[in-house]
Write a protein that holds these residues in place. Structure first.
Motif, short mmCIF file in Angstrom:
data_model
loop_
_atom_site.label_atom_id
_atom_site.label_comp_id
_atom_site.label_asym_id
_atom_site.label_seq_id
_atom_site.Cartn_x
_atom_site.Cartn_y
_atom_site.Cartn_z
N VAL A 236 0.85 -1.18 0.00
CA VAL A 236 0.00 0.00 0.00
C VAL A 236 0.89 1.23 0.00
O VAL A 236 1.78 1.37 0.83
CB VAL A 236 -0.92 0.00 1.24
CG1 VAL A 236 -1.78 1.24 1.27
CG2 VAL A 236 -1.78 -1.25 1.25
N ASP B 191 -2.05 6.14 -1.04
CA ASP B 191 -3.26 5.34 -0.81
C ASP B 191 -3.73 5.50 0.64
O ASP B 191 -4.92 5.66 0.90
CB ASP B 191 -3.01 3.85 -1.08
CG ASP B 191 -2.83 3.52 -2.55
OD1 ASP B 191 -3.22 4.35 -3.40
OD2 ASP B 191 -2.28 2.45 -2.84
N VAL B 192 -2.78 5.48 1.57
CA VAL B 192 -3.12 5.65 2.99
C VAL B 192 -3.69 7.04 3.22
O VAL B 192 -4.70 7.21 3.89
CB VAL B 192 -1.90 5.39 3.90
CG1 VAL B 192 -2.22 5.70 5.35
CG2 VAL B 192 -1.40 3.95 3.76
N GLU C 91 -5.26 8.95 1.10
CA GLU C 91 -6.62 8.98 0.53
C GLU C 91 -7.61 8.33 1.48
O GLU C 91 -8.73 8.83 1.66
CB GLU C 91 -6.65 8.27 -0.82
CG GLU C 91 -6.03 9.05 -1.95
CD GLU C 91 -6.04 8.28 -3.27
OE1 GLU C 91 -6.94 7.43 -3.46
OE2 GLU C 91 -5.15 8.53 -4.10
N LYS C 92 -7.20 7.22 2.11
CA LYS C 92 -8.09 6.52 3.04
C LYS C 92 -8.32 7.36 4.30
O LYS C 92 -9.43 7.40 4.82
CB LYS C 92 -7.51 5.15 3.39
CG LYS C 92 -7.62 4.17 2.25
CD LYS C 92 -7.02 2.83 2.60
CE LYS C 92 -7.11 1.89 1.40
NZ LYS C 92 -6.58 0.57 1.68
N ALA D 182 -10.71 10.09 3.28
CA ALA D 182 -12.05 9.52 3.08
C ALA D 182 -12.70 9.19 4.42
O ALA D 182 -13.91 9.43 4.61
CB ALA D 182 -11.96 8.26 2.21
N THR D 183 -11.93 8.68 5.36
CA THR D 183 -12.47 8.40 6.70
C THR D 183 -12.92 9.70 7.35
O THR D 183 -14.01 9.77 7.91
CB THR D 183 -11.41 7.70 7.58
OG1 THR D 183 -10.99 6.49 6.94
CG2 THR D 183 -11.97 7.38 8.96
N ASN E 227 -7.07 4.02 10.34
CA ASN E 227 -6.22 3.65 9.21
C ASN E 227 -4.86 3.12 9.65
O ASN E 227 -3.90 3.15 8.90
CB ASN E 227 -6.10 4.84 8.26
CG ASN E 227 -7.40 5.09 7.54
OD1 ASN E 227 -7.73 4.41 6.59
ND2 ASN E 227 -8.19 6.03 8.04
#
Length: 164
Positions: A36, A40-41, A43-44, A47-48, A82
């Motif tokens: 990952v 990507d992290v 973005e997560k 998003a969270t 995350n």
């Protein structure tokens, strides 16, 4: 006859070693595809955070609650979801990770401000990219997205940290 048997066995052994070395060479590619990336992290994490837009602000909100946040309980919670552990307060969070100059902010970086202008960090937000922050800071507003450049958060900026 004995010589022929030895040559045959050597040929079979060599063939198997070539086949299995090809499998071993292919393995790192599939392992790296599963890795990952930091983006990507980030973005997560963002998003969270967006899942909690509008959740009310309460100074001193207890860690782990999702019906209310203060700025640092929000960042602590979002990052923890995350897989990244942060301390509870904005002052403590400003000491983890690595320093990032304001000009090099990337999505997922923590941005710290001194909105009281008393020399003490009292606010943390998450940089989203494109000159935006996600954070919570006042009763009646709750978790929100704000512009960074020229804002109170920019004018009282103290430091930024990369924890991803």
């Amino acid at each position: 006859m004995k010589n022929r048997l030895i040559k045959t066995l050597a040929g079979i052994t060599l063939s198997f070693s070539i086949v299995f070395s090809g499998v071993a060479l292919a393995s790192p590619q599939s392992a790296s595809a599963a890795t990952v990336s930091k983006s990507d992290v980030a973005e997560k994490v963002i998003a969270t955070g967006k899942q909690y837009l509008g959740v009310r602000y309460k100074f001193g909100a207890p860690a782990g609650r999702t019906d209310m946040f203060d700025c640092s309980s929000f960042t602590q919670y979002v990052f923890k979801k995350n897989g990244i552990k942060l301390p509870r307060s904005s002052r403590q969070q400003a000491k983890v990770g690595t320093y990032v100059p304001k000009s090099q902010l990337q999505p997922g970086d923590l941005v710290f401000s001194d909105t009281n202008r008393d020399g003490v960090i009292n606010h943390v937000s998450i940089y989203m990219g494109n000159d935006k922050l996600i954070h919570t800071y006042r009763v009646g507003i709750g978790v929100t997205i704000s512009k960074f450049k020229g804002s109170t958060w920019d004018k009282t900026y103290v430091t930024a940290r990369r924890v991803i």
